[in-house]
Design an enzyme around this catalytic site. Structure first.
Site, PDB file in Angstrom:
ATOM      1  N   ARG A 360       0.830  -1.211   0.000  1.00 39.10           N
ATOM      2  CA  ARG A 360       0.000   0.000   0.000  1.00 39.10           C
ATOM      3  C   ARG A 360       0.861   1.256   0.000  1.00 39.10           C
ATOM      4  O   ARG A 360       0.538   2.256  -0.634  1.00 39.10           O
ATOM      5  CB  ARG A 360      -0.958   0.001   1.182  1.00 39.10           C
ATOM      6  CG  ARG A 360      -0.385   0.417   2.517  1.00 39.10           C
ATOM      7  CD  ARG A 360      -1.462   0.984   3.435  1.00 39.10           C
ATOM      8  NE  ARG A 360      -2.277  -0.045   4.051  1.00 39.10           N
ATOM      9  CZ  ARG A 360      -1.975  -0.665   5.197  1.00 39.10           C
ATOM     10  NH1 ARG A 360      -0.874  -0.360   5.849  1.00 39.10           N
ATOM     11  NH2 ARG A 360      -2.780  -1.574   5.694  1.00 39.10           N
ATOM     12  N   ASN A 482      -5.287   2.087   8.125  1.00 37.90           N
ATOM     13  CA  ASN A 482      -4.877   2.291   9.514  1.00 37.90           C
ATOM     14  C   ASN A 482      -4.514   0.924  10.070  1.00 37.90           C
ATOM     15  O   ASN A 482      -5.366   0.203  10.588  1.00 37.90           O
ATOM     16  CB  ASN A 482      -6.030   2.894  10.292  1.00 37.90           C
ATOM     17  CG  ASN A 482      -5.629   3.256  11.709  1.00 37.90           C
ATOM     18  OD1 ASN A 482      -4.684   2.691  12.248  1.00 37.90           O
ATOM     19  ND2 ASN A 482      -6.354   4.171  12.308  1.00 37.90           N
ATOM     20  N   ASP A 483      -3.248   0.562   9.982  1.00 37.83           N
ATOM     21  CA  ASP A 483      -2.963  -0.827  10.342  1.00 37.83           C
ATOM     22  C   ASP A 483      -2.870  -1.044  11.834  1.00 37.83           C
ATOM     23  O   ASP A 483      -2.433  -2.081  12.303  1.00 37.83           O
ATOM     24  CB  ASP A 483      -1.809  -1.458   9.555  1.00 37.83           C
ATOM     25  CG  ASP A 483      -0.610  -0.589   9.416  1.00 37.83           C
ATOM     26  OD1 ASP A 483      -0.459   0.332  10.225  1.00 37.83           O
ATOM     27  OD2 ASP A 483       0.166  -0.839   8.492  1.00 37.83           O
ATOM     28  N   CYS A 484      -3.353  -0.066  12.588  1.00 35.39           N
ATOM     29  CA  CYS A 484      -3.473  -0.252  14.028  1.00 35.39           C
ATOM     30  C   CYS A 484      -4.910  -0.532  14.435  1.00 35.39           C
ATOM     31  O   CYS A 484      -5.205  -0.658  15.624  1.00 35.39           O
ATOM     32  CB  CYS A 484      -2.972   0.989  14.738  1.00 35.39           C
ATOM     33  SG  CYS A 484      -1.249   1.244  14.401  1.00 35.39           S
ATOM     34  N   ASN A 486      -6.997  -3.276  14.457  1.00 32.74           N
ATOM     35  CA  ASN A 486      -6.836  -4.721  14.221  1.00 32.74           C
ATOM     36  C   ASN A 486      -8.067  -5.446  14.750  1.00 32.74           C
ATOM     37  O   ASN A 486      -8.074  -5.974  15.857  1.00 32.74           O
ATOM     38  CB  ASN A 486      -5.566  -5.219  14.923  1.00 32.74           C
ATOM     39  CG  ASN A 486      -4.393  -4.275  14.725  1.00 32.74           C
ATOM     40  OD1 ASN A 486      -3.855  -3.729  15.682  1.00 32.74           O
ATOM     41  ND2 ASN A 486      -4.005  -4.053  13.485  1.00 32.74           N
TER      42      ASN A 486
END
Ligand code: BGC
Ligand code: NOJ
Length: 810
Positions: A360, A482-484, A486
């Protein structure tokens, strides 16, 4: 407070104190050989891949900060100092560090001796050059000793920093007069070595770190420098370094220059050796020969400067606002090149050992880079697409050297596929090169699985046919942008990776952000279908997009703003019903950029809510209210203390989304206000608060809930570079590539009354003069192209027009 100033005529930032709040760095190299260099000479070099082929050693997390780099010790009449102040930290009589485009120049003096170091990586070569010049400004002769210093890394940076039981035995060097060869592991499986040379007779050399520094000493006061005599010790194991001693006698007014070269040399397997365990040095000799005089080094330096002048000429702005011009014309584009090259691998916050290229990240980096060197963008798109899986999902990261996906992180980040459409569509809009869609591209890096790139895009879009949740919104997988966040992770064990714990897929957790992307990039995919004669497919795509649009404006709408997501229990995230994290920035930006809710008035409502609830004087925070406690069902986002990173920090990457969204609804004043808040040139005056470089974007600025509100971290490697450039160049200034030509449709503050943009586009040069005497914020009233009036805002593309004069009246 400032620690320097911009010099726009030279395209430099001039740092006037070595004691900046944080190391302020620059990048040398824009092809294969790269170096990081700080304002005190710190940093390191690598070839292509900061993890696998690192030439020099750097110690992250060191005390004092930023201590290891390319250093020159100058010993004059008993006083030892460095032109970059570190590592001796001897107070200088004068100091400046000029960070320019692909080079850094130190100019310092002490006791009537002036030193300048010009550091750069020449175009077309795999080395860093350091030209050192010394001048005696005093009235008596000076006898000077110069010691150079670099510390080699044993290639694999992870091993180098961990596998000491082996490493301390493998180090090997070879020596020739004025040349040190670092050849660790060359006897076995490596075909490459490092060469470090200087173009003048040396008084001696050192290659063993401990011998040079002395037991229990540090680079701040090496024993060899203290004693004034190199030892000529040949390293065997331990830690190889490169150091030369040179002696100069300078009469008053006299000066001398030396050229130091640190290079990477690769030999064909069959040509590795000259004799048993004697490396083949032919290519190294040739390299040193290319820079063995100051004149040759100067020519290479000039070529680098010309290269940048030419590149940056592709988009230039002239208007009254200096800060805007310097960001658009110089620094923002420069950072776009850096992020394109580095992705998120090597900075002072990214150790170069972790992530390689992000799927990404690199796809988005293309957006700000594609106009600079479209051919490189094309190659990158193919590399990225090659790491896609057959079902349209993708490896989240890949190593630049091997170009294959990283198994340890794997797949399951459901926004990834759509970013491939974004990057490809940007490339075709820039170039008009539809042939890329026919390019055969592997799946999962397996050539036997190759299919045309268009098929990759199709699978990116169709991936969601089987990835929709209970609200008919797109499933989030491990995480979206927003890979936080989860939502399928549920980690309660310290140290577990939030990125990879738990199942990558869950049948329930949905992302409104990805749904917005689906609408935006689904439409761009449909445009590509229409332009390649796939009209039926285009219709199907638009129908699916329309369904998603509906899902977003119903289940994805919270009344005053867009919902962020639905978690694994189908509870809303980013909704007024939540106790914390009621509103998130990302869906407001992405959905409005996709055009969702513009007609229904939802877009304006959402953006007003952003202003009311998320805005601060230093930028727009990611969410409010921040998470005060850890939420098992949300993951990493709630692991950060309030105000930092994704937990309500000002995450600069998504601020331009809001600014672009404002241009969609025509609010130029607000779009520009948002642009300025996080823009380095506009925040230069608060460098003491902001602390990071005032010429580069940082990923994050601490939000209002943090103790250090306004403090930036993670400078340089952030999608902010590409998105702010997209925002300012295409949406605020409004010169935007379209599949059929160039759109001119500014959305500017009413204070900009006039501007000229020169845009190179598909071989033509468009000189666009915008007259906004009316003080409008959006809307072209009249546009002429080479004197002829046209309808609307699109200048249809015609090849071979040379210079095209455009006059636009707002
Ligand atoms: C950070 C994210 C980043 C991710 C990548 C997280 O710890 O907060 O910004 O994208 O790591 O691995
Ligand atoms: C940084 C990562 O590089 C990027 O991929 C991610 O989108 C942002 N953090 C937001 O979490």
């Amino acid at each position: 407070m400032k620690y320097g100033h911009f010099d726009d005529s030279k395209k430099e930032y001039v740092i006037t104190s070595p004691k900046t709040p944080l190391p302020w760095i620059n990048y040398l190299g824009c092809e294969s050989f790269f170096s990081l260099i700080s304002n005190t000479g710190g940093g390191y070099s690598f070839y292509k891949d900061a993890k696998l082929l690192r030439l020099t050693r750097y110690r992250y997390n060191n005390v004092p900060y930023d201590n290891n780099g390319r250093y020159f010790y100058i010993k004059d009449n008993g006083v030892t100092w460095n032109p970059g102040w570190q590592p001796t930290q001897t107070e200088l009589d004068s100091y400046s560090c000029r960070h320019g485009l692909g080079y850094t120049i130190f100019e310092s003096s002490k006791n009537d001796l002036a030193a300048s170091v010009t550091a750069f990586v020449p175009i077309g070569d795999n080395c860093e050059i350091n030209k050192l010049t010394l001048k005696n400004n005093g009235s008596s002769d000076k006898n000077i000793d110069i010691f150079s210093y670099i510390e080699f890394c044993l290639w694999n940076a992870v091993d180098d920093a961990s596998n000491f039981q082996r490493n301390l035995n493998t180090g090997e060097v070879e020596i020739e007069p004025g040349v040190i060869y670092h050849k660790t592991e060359y006897r076995e499986r490596r075909n490459h070595y490092a060469v470090y040379g200087v173009n003048a007779p040396v008084a001696g050399f050192d290659t063993d770190r401990e011998t040079f520094l002395g037991a229990y000493r540090s680079p701040s006061d090496p024993e060899v420098v203290e004693k004034g005599a190199a030892t000529n010790k040949v390293a065997s194991g331990w830690s190889p370094i490169g150091s030369f001693q040179l002696k100069a006698t300078l009469k008053p007014g006299e000066e001398v220059s030396y050229v130091f070269v640190l290079g990477y040399i690769e030999n064909p397997k069959e040509e590795k050796w000259e004799a048993l365990n004697v490396i083949n040095k032919k290519r190294a000799h040739e390299m040193l020969e290319r820079y063995n005089t100051t004149e040759k080094a100067d020519v290479a330096f000039k070529a680098l400067c010309d290269y940048w002048t030419n590149l940056l000429g592709k988009y230039t702005l002239e208007t009254e606002d200096d800060k805007l011009c310097r960001m658009v014309n110089i620094w923002n584009q420069y950072q776009c090149m850096v992020t394109f090259n580095m992705s998120r691998s090597a900075s002072y916050y990214e150790s170069g050992m972790g992530r390689g290229m992000g799927f990404r990240d690199s796809s988005q980096d293309l957006l700000g880079f594609v106009h600079l060197i479209p051919d490189k963008a094309r190659e990158r798109i193919i590399d990225i697409a090659s790491t896609q899986f057959e079902d349209g999902s993708a490896y989240h990261q890949y190593q630049p050297l091997t170009k294959t996906g990283n198994m340890d992180i794997g797949s399951g980040f459901n926004d990834d596929p759509l970013w491939l459409i974004a990057g490809t569509s940007a490339y075709i809009r820039e170039t008009g090169d539809f042939s890329i869609l026919d390019e055969m591209v592997p799946f999962d890096n397996k050539v036997e699985l190759a299919k045309p790139l268009m098929e990759h895009l199709r699978r990116s879009f169709n991936f969601f046919d089987n990835a929709k949740g209970p609200h008919k919104l797109t499933l989030i997988g491990r995480a979206d942008w927003n890979d936080c966040l989860n939502l399928n992770c549920f980690s309660d064990t310290p140290g577990e990776s939030f990125q990879t714990t738990g199942p990558s897929e869950g049948p329930v957790a949905e992302s409104v952000f990805i749904a917005g992307m689906y609408v935006k990039y689904g439409n761009e995919y449909a445009d590509l279908c229409e332009h390649t004669g796939l009209n039926d497919e285009a219709k199907e795509v638009r129908a699916k997009v329309a369904e998603m649009y509906k899902a977003v404006t119903t289940a994805g709408w919270d009344g005053e703003w867009f919902v962020r997501a639905y978690d694994a229990n189908s509870n809303p995230v980013g909704s007024k019903v939540c106790e914390e994290g009621q509103i998130f920035i990302e869906p407001q930006g992405m959905c409005v950029m996709a055009g969702i809710g513009v007609e229904e008035g939802l877009a304006q409502k959402a953006l007003d809510s952003v202003k009311e609830r998320l805005d601060t004087k230093y930028g727009i925070v990611l969410l409010q209210p921040p998470y005060q406690r850890y939420h098992l069902e949300l993951g990493e986002i709630s692991s950060y203390p309030p105000g930092y990173k994704e937990n309500a920090g000002i995450f600069c990457h998504n601020n331009p989304w809001i600014s672009i969204a404002e241009t969609v609804i025509g609010r130029g004043n607000r779009a520009f206000e948002i642009y300025k808040k996080t823009c380095p040139a506009y925040t230069e005056d608060i460098s003491d608060i902001h602390r990071a470089e005032p010429y580069a974007y940082a990923q994050m600025i601490a939000g209002k809930d943090a103790a250090n509100f306004g403090e930036a971290k993670n400078s340089w490697l952030t999608g902010t570079a590409a998105w702010t450039f997209t925002n300012v160049s295409q949406h605020i200034l409004g010169v935007r590539p379209h599949l059929d030509g160039l759109i001119v449709d500014p959305c500017i503050p009413d204070t900009i009354k006039e501007m000229t943009i020169t845009r190179h586009f598909r071989g033509n040069i468009y000189k666009i003069h915008v007259n906004n005497a009316a003080g409008s914020q959006k809307g072209i009233k009249k546009m002429t192209v080479n004197g002829k009036e046209i309808e609307g805002t699109l200048i249809p593309f015609e090849a071979n027009q040379g210079t095209v004069e455009v006059e636009a009246v707002m």
